[in-house]
Design an enzyme around this catalytic site. Structure first.
Site, short mmCIF file in Angstrom:
data_model
loop_
_atom_site.label_atom_id
_atom_site.label_comp_id
_atom_site.label_asym_id
_atom_site.label_seq_id
_atom_site.Cartn_x
_atom_site.Cartn_y
_atom_site.Cartn_z
N THR A 1 40.58 34.65 34.53
CA THR A 1 39.57 33.77 33.96
C THR A 1 39.81 33.51 32.47
O THR A 1 39.49 32.43 31.97
CB THR A 1 38.16 34.36 34.17
OG1 THR A 1 38.16 35.72 33.79
CG2 THR A 1 37.76 34.26 35.63
N THR A 2 40.39 34.48 31.75
CA THR A 2 40.69 34.30 30.33
C THR A 2 41.73 33.20 30.12
O THR A 2 41.78 32.61 29.05
CB THR A 2 41.18 35.63 29.73
OG1 THR A 2 40.16 36.62 29.90
CG2 THR A 2 41.51 35.52 28.26
N TYR B 1 29.47 31.34 42.29
CA TYR B 1 28.56 30.20 42.49
C TYR B 1 27.86 30.22 43.85
O TYR B 1 26.65 30.04 43.92
CB TYR B 1 29.30 28.87 42.30
CG TYR B 1 28.38 27.66 42.36
CD1 TYR B 1 27.52 27.37 41.30
CD2 TYR B 1 28.34 26.83 43.47
CE1 TYR B 1 26.67 26.29 41.35
CE2 TYR B 1 27.48 25.74 43.54
CZ TYR B 1 26.65 25.48 42.47
OH TYR B 1 25.79 24.41 42.53
N ILE C 1 42.22 45.92 32.10
CA ILE C 1 42.79 44.58 31.98
C ILE C 1 42.01 43.93 30.85
O ILE C 1 40.85 43.59 31.00
CB ILE C 1 42.71 43.78 33.29
CG1 ILE C 1 43.60 44.45 34.35
CG2 ILE C 1 43.15 42.33 33.08
CD1 ILE C 1 43.54 43.80 35.73
N LYS D 1 39.30 45.62 39.63
CA LYS D 1 38.95 45.41 38.23
C LYS D 1 37.44 45.28 38.18
O LYS D 1 36.87 44.32 38.69
CB LYS D 1 39.63 44.15 37.68
CG LYS D 1 39.26 43.83 36.23
CD LYS D 1 39.85 42.50 35.79
CE LYS D 1 39.41 42.16 34.37
NZ LYS D 1 39.86 40.81 33.94
N TYR E 1 38.28 41.82 41.99
CA TYR E 1 37.76 41.61 40.63
C TYR E 1 36.27 41.32 40.73
O TYR E 1 35.87 40.28 41.22
CB TYR E 1 38.50 40.47 39.95
CG TYR E 1 38.05 40.16 38.53
CD1 TYR E 1 37.30 41.05 37.77
CD2 TYR E 1 38.40 38.95 37.93
CE1 TYR E 1 36.91 40.76 36.49
CE2 TYR E 1 38.02 38.64 36.64
CZ TYR E 1 37.27 39.54 35.92
OH TYR E 1 36.87 39.23 34.64
N ARG F 1 29.98 36.41 35.52
CA ARG F 1 30.59 35.10 35.75
C ARG F 1 30.29 34.57 37.15
O ARG F 1 30.15 33.37 37.34
CB ARG F 1 32.10 35.18 35.56
CG ARG F 1 32.57 35.20 34.12
CD ARG F 1 34.08 35.07 34.07
NE ARG F 1 34.60 35.08 32.71
CZ ARG F 1 34.78 33.99 31.97
NH1 ARG F 1 34.48 32.80 32.47
NH2 ARG F 1 35.27 34.07 30.75
#
Length: 293
Positions: free
Chosen positions: A46-47, A109, A206, A164, A135, A140
């Site tokens: 996502t980063t 979502y 991470i 993660k 993850y 998010r």
């Protein structure tokens, strides 16, 4: 999966001011990570602003990173989303050259049930040509993958090798550590949680701030892995303020500003709906970078 122990970094995707991918800055960032002792790289998490990249751009970034690293560090590819059929197709088509694992975010979502999350990862695991890292990032995704679902997946699929965890719940971290298979790895998904999570048994981080401070993050995980928490605490504390500044105006806006200040990327350009940080935050970042230097 010893490749996933220690410090991994969720690489940003550098952009030119015209919005195109800046491969020259990406190469410079990769070399900086390797020189400063990062243990592995995560490409297009996502980063990396992956949601705003085209399919062709993602392929080019994965291939470029693999070719430039040339085996010098393990690589993990971020492939995740909320359309299970699409993610299954992506992992089946993924060119695994140079990569040791896939990191896949819990569906966002849609807000699936725990059974829906399980069935999503079941489909991805059965299709994946590489070991899979779960993850969990409720901030998010809008939904939390419970410890029970994580452990169920870890026990049911031998190629699901790690998670993660960025839920922020130490009760959840503890439950995973208590119930997981012995060889299943817990990885911190939040920089400030690295030290306490490793005290519980996590194998590393991470990291976002590791883009700019790879040596410090790598040393922090090394000290924690050897149970030297007396030496690790000052290092942990020294990174707290700069880490806060990474996230005060959303990720990766802050870390791109830091990387520009350090001369590692050519521009802190982002793709809408993200914008560069405000002048007030930029000033605070500039001051903190100078103090850390």
């Amino acid at each position: 999966m010893n490749e996933l122990r220690g410090a991994g970094v969720a690489l940003i995707t550098p952009f030119n001011t015209d919005g195109t991918v800046d491969f020259e800055s990406l190469a410079k960032l990769i070399d900086f990570q390797i020189k400063k002792g990062m243990n592995y790289l995560v490409v297009l998490g996502t980063t990396g602003e992956t949601a705003t990249l085209t399919a062709e751009e993602r392929k080019r970034i994965w291939a470029f990173t693999s070719e430039h690293v040339a085996g010098r560090l393990p690589l993990v590819a971020g492939i995740g989303g909320n359309n299970t059929m699409e993610i299954v197709a992506q992992v089946k088509a993924f060119d695994i050259s140079g990569y040791c694992a896939i990191l896949s975010v819990s569906p966002y979502y849609n807000k699936p049930t725990q059974e829906g999350i399980y069935q999503h990862y079941k489909a991805v695991a059965e299709a994946s040509p590489l070991p899979l890292i779960l993850y969990n990032v409720p901030g998010r995704t809008g939904s939390n993958m419970s410890a029970a679902t994580t452990v169920r997946l870890a026990k049911d699929f031998t190629n699901i090798v790690a998670t993660k965890e960025a839920s922020g719940s130490f009760a959840q971290f503890s439950e995973i550590m208590r119930d997981k298979p012995a060889d299943f790895l817990l990885i911190s998904g939040d920089d400030p949680a690295t030290l306490p999570m490793m005290a519980l048994g996590a194998v590393g981080i991470i990291s976002v701030v590791g883009n700019a401070y790879p040596a410090e993050v790598a040393e922090l995980t090394r000290l924690c892995a050897t149970n030297d928490y007396v030496a690790a605490r000052p290092l942990h504390n020294s990174l707290l303020h700069i880490t806060d500044l990474c996230f005060v105006e959303a990720n990766p806006c802050g870390i791109k500003c830091i990387l520009l200040e350090k001369g590692i990327i050519a521009a802190d350009a982002l793709r809408l709906p993200l914008l560069p940080v405000s002048e007030a935050t930029r000033t605070a970042i500039r001051q903190e970078v100078a103090q850390l230097n």
